[in-house]
Motif scaffolding. Structure first.
Motif, PDB file in Angstrom:
ATOM      1  N   HIS A 178      20.060  77.112  93.249  1.00 14.42           N
ATOM      2  CA  HIS A 178      20.352  75.688  93.157  1.00 14.42           C
ATOM      3  C   HIS A 178      19.403  74.834  93.989  1.00 14.42           C
ATOM      4  O   HIS A 178      18.948  73.769  93.541  1.00 14.42           O
ATOM      5  N   ASP A 179      19.095  75.242  95.211  1.00 11.68           N
ATOM      6  CA  ASP A 179      18.145  74.472  96.010  1.00 11.68           C
ATOM      7  C   ASP A 179      16.770  74.464  95.348  1.00 11.68           C
ATOM      8  O   ASP A 179      16.054  73.451  95.394  1.00 11.68           O
ATOM      9  N   ARG A 182      16.800  71.880  92.654  1.00  8.67           N
ATOM     10  CA  ARG A 182      16.703  70.540  93.239  1.00  8.67           C
ATOM     11  C   ARG A 182      15.263  70.211  93.594  1.00  8.67           C
ATOM     12  O   ARG A 182      14.814  69.072  93.426  1.00  8.67           O
ATOM     13  N   SER A 183      14.516  71.220  94.060  1.00  9.28           N
ATOM     14  CA  SER A 183      13.117  70.980  94.433  1.00  9.28           C
ATOM     15  C   SER A 183      12.265  70.640  93.218  1.00  9.28           C
ATOM     16  O   SER A 183      11.196  70.021  93.362  1.00  9.28           O
TER      17      SER A 183
END
Length: 316
Positions: A178-179, A182-183
């Motif tokens: 998930h991170d 987002r990036s």
């Protein structure tokens, strides 16, 4: 020269490197000394025999359709490129054979300085596919798009291209990615049970288009979109049964027979778009792993684990 191929259906271990004759650049084409080439997930289905009844296969089957390297032959009629130039691109759809020391490209563009050889080697196929589907879905500024399987080879590029068009992107992936999503500019959520409700919570005004890079969830994706015409898949062979378009660029005697859909026109203009975005720092080609040619079987194993984040590539 060395080339990756398989001569029978079976597990990843049937994939091997063989010595074959070098190809040469015919009219309208170029040859490159390959530095890196992309791994094709679809070729694992062919190799396994899963599609043996619907996709004609002639052995030995040479693998790979996109690559990056240094031009060393220029065919008749080709302008704007010369030996020594660094490029990335694709073979003709029926030719393949890019996982090799030399490859003949039918479409190409200058390699962006910002990309490593591994990134460039795996770029063309993902860029062309993502552009082709986003074009078909007419994704543009102000739209909201769901990318199912957003952490994979095509999904990672589709997210960035959709964001560059001004779209809001929701991407599905495991929580550990998930991170990462987002990036890339996406709002992440998980796949599986409850997907429709999770997406509606993130996009209360609805979703304009769904790009399926994973397969296996078409009923939910149709519910998210509200219209099967607003869903396009590149991964679900049950698409026709659900009234959903499966986009591919394979010749008529290959994947088209398997999915009951003719090939879409290749979106080769996407390569030029990719160059501009790469120069602006707005397009990355995430590389999940880079294997030497001799370890091509390991690339097949990683692909089948469905845990690769980004594109798998083979390096020379």
């Amino acid at each position: 020269m060395r080339a990756v191929q398989f001569s029978e259906y079976g597990p990843p271990g049937v994939v091997h490197v063989a010595e074959v004759e070098e190809p040469h650049a015919g009219p309208g084409k170029i040859r490159i000394a390959v530095r890196a080439s992309g791994f094709s997930t679809g070729e694992t289905y062919i190799r396994s025999g899963m599609l043996r009844d619907v996709v004609p296969t002639t052995f030995p089957y040479r693998t790979g359709f996109d690559a990056a390297g240094v031009v060393d032959e220029v065919g008749d009629g080709v302008t704007g490129v010369r030996p020594g130039d660094e490029v990335f691109g694709m073979t003709a759809p029926a030719a393949r054979g890019a996982n090799a020391d030399y490859a003949v490209l039918a479409a190409w563009a200058p390699k962006p300085a910002a990309w490593s050889w591994a990134e460039a080697g795996g770029a063309a196929g993902s860029v062309e596919t993502a552009t082709r589907v986003l074009d078909r879905l007419a994704v543009g500024a102000g739209h909201t798009v769901l990318v199912q399987g957003a952490a994979g080879a095509v999904g990672t590029v589709a997210v960035q291209l959709a964001v560059a068009r001004g779209a809001t992107v929701i991407g599905t992936a495991g929580e550990h990615n998930h991170d990462f999503l987002r990036s890339l500019g996406a709002e992440p959520t998980t796949y599986g049970t409850g997907l429709v409700e999770r997406v509606r919570a993130l996009a209360p005004d609805g979703v304009d288009a769904v790009f399926d890079c994973a397969g296996g969830a078409l009923p939910d994706l149709i519910a998210v979109a509200g219209d099967k015409a607003r869903v396009v898949t590149i991964a679900d062979f049950a698409a026709a049964a659900h009234g959903v378009h499966m986009s591919h660029g394979a010749p008529a005697d290959e994947t088209g027979a398997a999915v009951g859909a003719a090939a879409d026109p290749l979106a080769l203009h996407g390569l030029g778009i990719a160059i501009d975005l790469a120069a602006q720092g707005r397009l990355r080609v995430p590389v999940a792993a880079a294997f030497p040619l001799a370890e091509a079987a390991a690339a097949h194993e990683l692909s089948e684990s469905r845990r690769a984040r980004g594109r798998i590539v083979l390096v020379n």
